[in-house]
Write a protein that holds these residues in place. Structure first.
Motif, PDB file in Angstrom:
ATOM      1  N   PRO A 146       0.113  -6.713  -9.871  1.00  0.00           N
ATOM      2  CA  PRO A 146      -1.148  -6.020 -10.150  1.00  0.00           C
ATOM      3  C   PRO A 146      -1.226  -4.712  -9.356  1.00  0.00           C
ATOM      4  O   PRO A 146      -0.705  -4.633  -8.239  1.00  0.00           O
ATOM      5  N   VAL A 147      -1.851  -3.712  -9.970  1.00  0.00           N
ATOM      6  CA  VAL A 147      -1.989  -2.425  -9.274  1.00  0.00           C
ATOM      7  C   VAL A 147      -3.462  -2.026  -9.201  1.00  0.00           C
ATOM      8  O   VAL A 147      -4.256  -2.353 -10.085  1.00  0.00           O
ATOM      9  N   LEU A 148      -3.785  -1.330  -8.128  1.00  0.00           N
ATOM     10  CA  LEU A 148      -5.139  -0.789  -7.960  1.00  0.00           C
ATOM     11  C   LEU A 148      -4.998   0.660  -7.520  1.00  0.00           C
ATOM     12  O   LEU A 148      -4.361   0.946  -6.497  1.00  0.00           O
ATOM     13  N   VAL A 149      -5.561   1.557  -8.327  1.00  0.00           N
ATOM     14  CA  VAL A 149      -5.549   2.978  -7.966  1.00  0.00           C
ATOM     15  C   VAL A 149      -6.778   3.230  -7.099  1.00  0.00           C
ATOM     16  O   VAL A 149      -7.900   2.891  -7.479  1.00  0.00           O
TER      17      VAL A 149
ATOM     18  N   ASP B 222      -4.034  -8.681  -3.919  1.00  0.00           N
ATOM     19  CA  ASP B 222      -2.681  -9.247  -3.898  1.00  0.00           C
ATOM     20  C   ASP B 222      -1.789  -8.473  -4.869  1.00  0.00           C
ATOM     21  O   ASP B 222      -1.378  -8.995  -5.911  1.00  0.00           O
ATOM     22  N   GLY B 223      -1.526  -7.240  -4.540  1.00  0.00           N
ATOM     23  CA  GLY B 223      -0.716  -6.384  -5.397  1.00  0.00           C
ATOM     24  C   GLY B 223      -0.480  -5.069  -4.676  1.00  0.00           C
ATOM     25  O   GLY B 223      -0.553  -5.001  -3.445  1.00  0.00           O
ATOM     26  N   LEU B 224      -0.219  -4.025  -5.473  1.00  0.00           N
ATOM     27  CA  LEU B 224       0.056  -2.706  -4.897  1.00  0.00           C
ATOM     28  C   LEU B 224      -1.158  -1.791  -5.057  1.00  0.00           C
ATOM     29  O   LEU B 224      -1.638  -1.584  -6.174  1.00  0.00           O
ATOM     30  N   VAL B 225      -1.630  -1.262  -3.942  1.00  0.00           N
ATOM     31  CA  VAL B 225      -2.679  -0.237  -3.989  1.00  0.00           C
ATOM     32  C   VAL B 225      -2.007   1.129  -3.887  1.00  0.00           C
ATOM     33  O   VAL B 225      -1.186   1.362  -2.991  1.00  0.00           O
ATOM     34  N   VAL B 226      -2.343   1.999  -4.830  1.00  0.00           N
ATOM     35  CA  VAL B 226      -1.802   3.365  -4.811  1.00  0.00           C
ATOM     36  C   VAL B 226      -2.935   4.296  -4.405  1.00  0.00           C
ATOM     37  O   VAL B 226      -3.926   4.439  -5.126  1.00  0.00           O
ATOM     38  N   HIS B 227      -2.804   4.887  -3.226  1.00  0.00           N
ATOM     39  CA  HIS B 227      -3.877   5.728  -2.682  1.00  0.00           C
ATOM     40  C   HIS B 227      -3.537   7.199  -2.887  1.00  0.00           C
ATOM     41  O   HIS B 227      -2.522   7.690  -2.384  1.00  0.00           O
ATOM     42  N   LEU B 228      -4.397   7.895  -3.624  1.00  0.00           N
ATOM     43  CA  LEU B 228      -4.137   9.313  -3.893  1.00  0.00           C
ATOM     44  C   LEU B 228      -4.496  10.163  -2.683  1.00  0.00           C
ATOM     45  O   LEU B 228      -5.459   9.860  -1.971  1.00  0.00           O
ATOM     46  N   PRO B 229      -3.755  11.266  -2.483  1.00  0.00           N
ATOM     47  CA  PRO B 229      -4.132  12.166  -1.393  1.00  0.00           C
ATOM     48  C   PRO B 229      -5.482  12.812  -1.682  1.00  0.00           C
ATOM     49  O   PRO B 229      -5.719  13.286  -2.790  1.00  0.00           O
TER      50      PRO B 229
ATOM     51  N   PHE C  88       0.848  -1.201   0.000  1.00  0.00           N
ATOM     52  CA  PHE C  88       0.000   0.000   0.000  1.00  0.00           C
ATOM     53  C   PHE C  88       0.878   1.244   0.000  1.00  0.00           C
ATOM     54  O   PHE C  88       1.701   1.438   0.902  1.00  0.00           O
ATOM     55  N   LEU C  89       0.687   2.074  -1.023  1.00  0.00           N
ATOM     56  CA  LEU C  89       1.432   3.341  -1.089  1.00  0.00           C
ATOM     57  C   LEU C  89       0.475   4.483  -0.786  1.00  0.00           C
ATOM     58  O   LEU C  89      -0.474   4.726  -1.533  1.00  0.00           O
TER      59      LEU C  89
END
Ligand SMILES: Cc1cc2nc3c(=O)[nH]c(=O)nc-3n(C[C@H](O)[C@H](O)[C@H](O)COP(=O)(O)OP(=O)(O)OC[C@H]3O[C@@H](n4cnc5c(N)ncnc54)[C@H](O)[C@@H]3O)c2cc1C
Length: 210
Positions: A52-55, A70-77, A34-35
């Motif tokens: 896999p990515v999830l925005v 099962d991947g990277l979640v990119v959480h926007l501010p 999680f970013l």
């Protein structure tokens, strides 16, 4: 631009973060990685093709599986930092909450955005699905979106045609992230836009379930 490995080594990526609290429906398991991005620079990352990515914007149009992601979640501010209104031209960050976009443009006497007051999502989420209501769609006000491709690190800028916007549809893929967007409204007055927002709110209360 940074890679996932660099972010992991720098401790910038969290592990096993529950996604339920970040979605309106408050359900779902954890993200493997999680970013939590704080600025648009944090969003310009490159992720290996096999991850896999999830925005994730404001989570108002997302149902997360109980097994999680099962991947990277990119959480926007979720912030209006970087929102600029110049005449009827509006630049907004991808994570900007839509109700805030409606209120800030209204206060400046810019029309065309009042209907966003009732949609609990973000600018990026609205572009991804060409969100709309009350007879308006995102494509009516969007000039162009700046899109970052998380697997290639390529940035491009697409207008409504390039995004293939149609009813609740765009051609954005899961690994494309809207960094920011430019919109164009119409001249109005704060009083007229306040009144338009009140009307949208009244209409939604009377006709929408939630
Ligand atoms: C009570 C309620 C009322 C609603 N009313 C309306 C309505 O009237 N009209 C309407 O159209 N929708 C409506 N919605 C749905 C939702 O609010 C919108 O679709 C909104 O635009 C989603 O934005 P989000 O940031 O919450 O997206 P999320 O739920 O976080 O994500 C939804 C999708 O958009 C993608 N996404 C999110 N941010 C970005 C980004 N920056 N770049 C690329 N992709 C991104 C995600 O990957 C995912 O595929 C409503 C939802 C609720 C809960």
């Amino acid at each position: 631009m940074r890679t996932l490995d660099e972010l992991l080594a720098a401790g910038k990526v969290e592990r096993d973060v529950p996604l339920g609290p970040l979605s309106t429906y408050r359900r779902g398991g954890p993200a493997r990685w999680f970013l939590r991005a704080e600025s648009s620079d944090d969003l310009r990352i490159v992720v290996p093709d096999d991850v896999p990515v999830l925005v994730l914007g404001r989570g108002s149009n997302l149902v997360v599986a109980s097994s999680g992601f099962d991947g990277l979640v990119v959480h926007l501010p979720s912030s209006s930092a970087g929102l600029v209104i110049d005449g009827v031209d509006v630049d907004a960050p991808g994570g900007c909450p839509l109700p805030l976009l409606a209120r800030r443009t209204a206060a400046e006497g810019v029309g065309g955005f009042a209907w966003y007051v009732g949609i609990p999502g973000s600018v990026g989420g609205a572009i991804r699905m060409n969100a709309g209501c009350h007879g308006s769609d995102t494509s009516d006000v969007l000039v162009a979106a700046t899109v970052w491709h998380l697997h290639t690190g390529v940035e491009d800028r697409r207008g409504p045609e390039g995004l293939d916007l149609s009813y609740r549809h765009s051609n954005l893929t899961d690994d494309e992230l809207v960094l920011s967007a430019s919109f164009r409204g119409v001249p109005s007055t704060p009083a007229d836009e306040e009144s338009a927002m009140r009307e949208v709110t009244r209409w939604r209360r009377e006709t929408q379930p939630g």
